[in-house]
Design an enzyme around this catalytic site. Structure first.
Site, PDB file in Angstrom:
ATOM      1  N   SER A 223      45.855  40.133  47.689  1.00 62.41           N
ATOM      2  CA  SER A 223      45.143  40.932  46.685  1.00 62.41           C
ATOM      3  C   SER A 223      45.350  40.270  45.334  1.00 62.41           C
ATOM      4  CB  SER A 223      45.721  42.350  46.653  1.00 62.41           C
ATOM      5  OG  SER A 223      45.347  43.006  45.465  1.00 62.41           O
TER       6      SER A 223
ATOM      7  N   ASP B 285      45.165  41.907  42.641  1.00 62.61           N
ATOM      8  CA  ASP B 285      45.561  42.957  41.700  1.00 62.61           C
ATOM      9  C   ASP B 285      47.068  43.118  41.514  1.00 62.61           C
ATOM     10  OD1 ASP B 285      42.856  43.466  41.558  1.00 62.61           O
ATOM     11  OD2 ASP B 285      42.915  45.103  43.012  1.00 62.61           O
TER      12      ASP B 285
ATOM     13  N   GLN C  94      37.209  35.915  38.974  1.00 62.50           N
ATOM     14  CA  GLN C  94      38.665  36.056  39.092  1.00 62.50           C
ATOM     15  C   GLN C  94      39.160  35.900  40.525  1.00 62.50           C
ATOM     16  OE1 GLN C  94      39.868  39.636  36.357  1.00 62.50           O
ATOM     17  NE2 GLN C  94      37.673  39.700  36.691  1.00 62.50           N
TER      18      GLN C  94
END
Ligand code: ADP
Length: 363
Positions: A150, A152, A286
């Site tokens: 991930s 994040d 990103q």
């Protein structure tokens, strides 16, 4: 050798390929028969060509590639028992009883459920004459090791998720490019970065780019943020700074829980300071591009550790998630980490930000 399969599920991230490569090679090295499962749980449910034996060279030249070469998908079928029954059939008939799942908390939750049901799924397959008594006995234990891919960095238990560092590289490159143009024109730049309910990318970006202001969901500002923001920007300009940078996490909110969007921030700056203000929303850039050295090595180390965890598993070993603790790859109980991650989401929804931050820290 033991049957082992690797798959990527949920959102993709840079460094997943390094992890896949490492699982395949470590598995082969330790004498396993290793399989790819393409398209996440969907491939497991559909079977056929989606489950393919991997060899040493099938993972050559992938370590530098972003995304995941074996594909990832969301899969509604796997949410239902019927789908998981098909998946169990596809694994047992290939002799696969070891799974490495690379995904987010949803994917890991699914894997845990699958493992809890394994015995009853095999019973049902046997009752329907889909598998033999021998198969039922031989493949009665399913072992699971997970790792989190991930960008994040939103998973409890690991210091870094696979992909976060690469995403930061991408963001910083973009900011550096923007700064040079902003400098020339004395502009104010607002950059929105990803992270869902996690402000990690925004916070680290702000520190690394000398931003003037950052909005993150874990630390919602009081309602007077407009005045604070404007006086800070004004002060910076007065002291000779030619540009301003403001970072907004995509999940940013104020104390009342109202979203703080890049658009809203821009309006505040333009109305109060009349500064030439531009917004950049980086979006999927990103997630893309080649993985950083850190993510490649992280994926490699975690993949190797996941395979070792599976090979050392005994019938009652609980599913683990491989995590980074300091500079150490460690195995943590998968469901405990998932539960904590979900508790963070709940705390955020309850506007209990202090609790969220506390839960996200190391246990
Ligand atoms: P992530 O793994 O990135 O959190 P999702 O939450 O979309 O992404 O989960 C990916 C896939 O994992 C889902 O499409 C579904 O197939 C499976 N999954 C998620 N939650 C469950 C669950 N509670 N039970 C069974 N499968 C699940």
């Amino acid at each position: 050798g033991k049957g082992l399969a690797v798959f990527t599920s949920g959102g993709d991230s840079q460094g997943m390929n390094a992890a896949v490569r490492s699982v395949v090679r470590m598995g082969i090295y330790l004498g396993c028969k290793v399989y790819f499962i393409r398209e996440g749980y969907q491939g497991m449910v559909d079977g056929g060509d989606n489950i393919e034996e991997a060899n040493w060279s099938s993972v050559s030249s992938i370590i530098h590639k972003g995304g995941t070469i074996i594909g990832s998908a969301r899969c509604m079928d796997f949410i239902k028992r019927e789908g998981r029954l098909k998946a169990a059939y596809n694994l047992v008939t290939r002799g696969i009883t070891n799974l490495v799942v690379i995904g987010g908390d949803g994917s890991l939750t699914g894997a845990n459920l699958f493992r809890q049901e394994w015995s009853s799924l095999l019973d049902e397959l046997l009752a329907n004459n889909k598998i033999t008594k021998d198969q039922r006995e031989k493949y009665k234990f399913l072992h699971i090791a997970g790792m989190v891919g991930s960008i994040d960095n939103d998973f409890c238990g690991t210091d870094m998720t696979i992909g976060t560092d690469s995403a930061l590289h991408r963001i910083i490159e973009a900011i550096d490019a923007i700064v040079s143009t902003a400098y020339s024109h004395q502009r104010t730049f607002i950059m929105e970065v990803m992270g869902r309910h996690c402000g990690y990318l925004a916070l680290v970006t702000a520190l690394a780019s000398e931003a003037d202001f950052v909005f993150i969901p874990e630390s919602p500002p009081n309602l007077d943020w407009r005045e604070k923001l404007c006086s800070k920007l004004e002060q910076e300009r007065k002291s000779g700074q030619r540009l301003n940078i403001i970072i907004v996490a995509e999940g940013a909110i104020d104390r009342e829980g109202k979203p703080i969007t890049a658009e809203l921030v821009k309006n505040v700056v333009v109305e109060n300071l009349q500064q030439d203000t531009r917004i950049t929303v980086l979006g999927h850039v990103q997630r893309g591009g080649s993985p950083s050295a850190f993510d490649r090595i992280l994926g490699c180390r975690m993949g190797a550790e996941a395979v070792m965890a599976l090979m050392e598993a005994t019938p009652d070993t609980e599913p683990c998630v491989v995590s980074l603790d300091g500079n150490q790859a460690v195995r943590l109980p998968l469901m405990e980490c998932v539960r904590r991650t979900k508790a963070v989401a709940q705390a955020m929804a309850d506007k209990n930000w202090d609790l969220a931050v506390q839960l996200r820290g190391r246990s």
